[in-house]
Design a protein around this motif. Sequence first.
Motif, PDB file in Angstrom:
ATOM      1  N   ILE A 116       0.842  -1.203   0.000  1.00 52.57           N
ATOM      2  CA  ILE A 116       0.000   0.000   0.000  1.00 52.57           C
ATOM      3  C   ILE A 116       0.871   1.244   0.000  1.00 52.57           C
ATOM      4  O   ILE A 116       0.601   2.207  -0.729  1.00 52.57           O
ATOM      5  CB  ILE A 116      -0.953  -0.012   1.216  1.00 52.57           C
ATOM      6  N   GLU A 117       1.937   1.256   0.788  1.00 51.94           N
ATOM      7  CA  GLU A 117       2.832   2.413   0.845  1.00 51.94           C
ATOM      8  C   GLU A 117       3.600   2.595  -0.455  1.00 51.94           C
ATOM      9  O   GLU A 117       3.687   3.699  -0.984  1.00 51.94           O
ATOM     10  CB  GLU A 117       3.819   2.266   2.005  1.00 51.94           C
ATOM     11  N   ASN A 118       4.175   1.499  -0.983  1.00 52.90           N
ATOM     12  CA  ASN A 118       4.993   1.598  -2.192  1.00 52.90           C
ATOM     13  C   ASN A 118       4.173   1.957  -3.420  1.00 52.90           C
ATOM     14  O   ASN A 118       4.625   2.712  -4.275  1.00 52.90           O
ATOM     15  CB  ASN A 118       5.740   0.289  -2.451  1.00 52.90           C
ATOM     16  N   GLU A 119       2.982   1.417  -3.529  1.00 59.41           N
ATOM     17  CA  GLU A 119       2.139   1.658  -4.700  1.00 59.41           C
ATOM     18  C   GLU A 119       1.243   2.876  -4.524  1.00 59.41           C
ATOM     19  O   GLU A 119       0.515   3.242  -5.433  1.00 59.41           O
ATOM     20  CB  GLU A 119       1.278   0.423  -4.998  1.00 59.41           C
ATOM     21  N   ASN A 120       1.253   3.472  -3.339  1.00 60.28           N
ATOM     22  CA  ASN A 120       0.418   4.630  -3.021  1.00 60.28           C
ATOM     23  C   ASN A 120      -1.043   4.331  -3.343  1.00 60.28           C
ATOM     24  O   ASN A 120      -1.725   5.101  -4.015  1.00 60.28           O
ATOM     25  CB  ASN A 120       0.910   5.877  -3.776  1.00 60.28           C
ATOM     26  N   LEU A 121      -1.497   3.173  -2.870  1.00 62.43           N
ATOM     27  CA  LEU A 121      -2.862   2.742  -3.135  1.00 62.43           C
ATOM     28  C   LEU A 121      -3.821   3.479  -2.213  1.00 62.43           C
ATOM     29  O   LEU A 121      -3.528   3.734  -1.052  1.00 62.43           O
ATOM     30  CB  LEU A 121      -2.980   1.234  -2.907  1.00 62.43           C
ATOM     31  N   THR A 122      -4.971   3.811  -2.756  1.00 64.94           N
ATOM     32  CA  THR A 122      -5.997   4.478  -1.964  1.00 64.94           C
ATOM     33  C   THR A 122      -7.285   3.684  -2.076  1.00 64.94           C
ATOM     34  O   THR A 122      -7.433   2.834  -2.940  1.00 64.94           O
ATOM     35  CB  THR A 122      -6.236   5.914  -2.468  1.00 64.94           C
ATOM     36  N   GLY A 123      -8.237   3.993  -1.226  1.00 60.97           N
ATOM     37  CA  GLY A 123      -9.520   3.321  -1.272  1.00 60.97           C
ATOM     38  C   GLY A 123      -9.530   2.002  -0.525  1.00 60.97           C
ATOM     39  O   GLY A 123     -10.522   1.294  -0.552  1.00 60.97           O
ATOM     40  N   LEU A 124      -8.414   1.658   0.106  1.00 63.22           N
ATOM     41  CA  LEU A 124      -8.352   0.429   0.871  1.00 63.22           C
ATOM     42  C   LEU A 124      -8.509   0.760   2.343  1.00 63.22           C
ATOM     43  O   LEU A 124      -8.196   1.843   2.795  1.00 63.22           O
ATOM     44  CB  LEU A 124      -7.009  -0.272   0.647  1.00 63.22           C
ATOM     45  N   GLY A 125      -8.979  -0.182   3.085  1.00 67.37           N
ATOM     46  CA  GLY A 125      -9.127   0.020   4.512  1.00 67.37           C
ATOM     47  C   GLY A 125     -10.584   0.137   4.888  1.00 67.37           C
ATOM     48  O   GLY A 125     -11.481   0.035   4.045  1.00 67.37           O
ATOM     49  N   PRO A 126     -10.840   0.353   6.166  1.00 65.61           N
ATOM     50  CA  PRO A 126     -12.227   0.454   6.616  1.00 65.61           C
ATOM     51  C   PRO A 126     -12.917   1.660   5.993  1.00 65.61           C
ATOM     52  O   PRO A 126     -12.287   2.707   5.774  1.00 65.61           O
ATOM     53  CB  PRO A 126     -12.120   0.611   8.131  1.00 65.61           C
ATOM     54  N   PRO A 127     -14.216   1.525   5.712  1.00 64.92           N
ATOM     55  CA  PRO A 127     -14.946   2.651   5.107  1.00 64.92           C
ATOM     56  C   PRO A 127     -14.888   3.925   5.937  1.00 64.92           C
ATOM     57  O   PRO A 127     -14.879   5.016   5.386  1.00 64.92           O
ATOM     58  CB  PRO A 127     -16.380   2.137   4.996  1.00 64.92           C
ATOM     59  N   ALA A 128     -14.823   3.777   7.253  1.00 65.78           N
ATOM     60  CA  ALA A 128     -14.785   4.973   8.104  1.00 65.78           C
ATOM     61  C   ALA A 128     -13.576   5.837   7.767  1.00 65.78           C
ATOM     62  O   ALA A 128     -13.682   7.063   7.674  1.00 65.78           O
ATOM     63  CB  ALA A 128     -14.747   4.564   9.576  1.00 65.78           C
ATOM     64  N   LEU A 129     -12.430   5.204   7.548  1.00 61.12           N
ATOM     65  CA  LEU A 129     -11.219   5.966   7.239  1.00 61.12           C
ATOM     66  C   LEU A 129     -11.213   6.466   5.799  1.00 61.12           C
ATOM     67  O   LEU A 129     -10.862   7.615   5.531  1.00 61.12           O
ATOM     68  CB  LEU A 129      -9.988   5.109   7.514  1.00 61.12           C
ATOM     69  N   SER A 130     -11.586   5.622   4.859  1.00 62.37           N
ATOM     70  CA  SER A 130     -11.556   6.042   3.458  1.00 62.37           C
ATOM     71  C   SER A 130     -12.576   7.142   3.187  1.00 62.37           C
ATOM     72  O   SER A 130     -12.316   8.047   2.388  1.00 62.37           O
ATOM     73  CB  SER A 130     -11.771   4.845   2.527  1.00 62.37           C
ATOM     74  N   LEU A 131     -13.730   7.095   3.852  1.00 58.56           N
ATOM     75  CA  LEU A 131     -14.725   8.159   3.656  1.00 58.56           C
ATOM     76  C   LEU A 131     -14.248   9.479   4.271  1.00 58.56           C
ATOM     77  O   LEU A 131     -14.544  10.545   3.743  1.00 58.56           O
ATOM     78  CB  LEU A 131     -16.065   7.741   4.255  1.00 58.56           C
ATOM     79  N   ARG A 132     -13.513   9.409   5.383  1.00 60.81           N
ATOM     80  CA  ARG A 132     -12.965  10.642   5.966  1.00 60.81           C
ATOM     81  C   ARG A 132     -11.985  11.308   5.009  1.00 60.81           C
ATOM     82  O   ARG A 132     -12.022  12.523   4.825  1.00 60.81           O
ATOM     83  CB  ARG A 132     -12.243  10.339   7.280  1.00 60.81           C
ATOM     84  N   VAL A 133     -11.115  10.502   4.405  1.00 62.96           N
ATOM     85  CA  VAL A 133     -10.148  11.042   3.450  1.00 62.96           C
ATOM     86  C   VAL A 133     -10.878  11.612   2.236  1.00 62.96           C
ATOM     87  O   VAL A 133     -10.572  12.702   1.760  1.00 62.96           O
ATOM     88  CB  VAL A 133      -9.146   9.947   3.030  1.00 62.96           C
TER      89      VAL A 133
END
Length: 174
Positions: free
Chosen positions: A67-84
Amino acid sequence: MSHDARDQPGGPPDIRGHSELERAAIIETSIQQAIRRGEFDDLPGSGKPLEGLDGKSDPDWWIRRKIENENLTGLGPPALSLRVENAELDDRLDGMSRAEDVREALEDFNSRVVSARRQLQGGPPVVTPTREVATEIAAWRTRRAERQAAAKVEPPQPVTPAERPRRRWFGLRR
């Protein structure tokens, strides 16, 4: 008869048909020869300590690094991704040119927030607020008008004859 990279000099040795101990010896010899040839010199991370050897055991280290190397987004719990997404939503909306697109994006965002609140899958609670569509469209129009007003540039002033460079006729080729 097919030609294989293993048959050519300098290629990897053929380890088929050998015992496990013989294969290990062939591989070790190949590695040592490659080291002597300098094939492992100037590799990325050379001379740096290995990451993750701090004594902590993290079974998900590989996915975190990916996730860090590829700079992937949209992964993780919805609570965190929706905040971002909520923090970046205005910028995303400002890139849109039609109010209908803004309305559609806001309705999609709101439906995902409501859906995430209804799911009881554990993880952090969803505290991201929904957006009032009419208010957000009005704010989008205001920001758009401000950007358009700032983008208007005064027309260039005409150049007076005194400022115009003189043309030299004698330097032209025929």
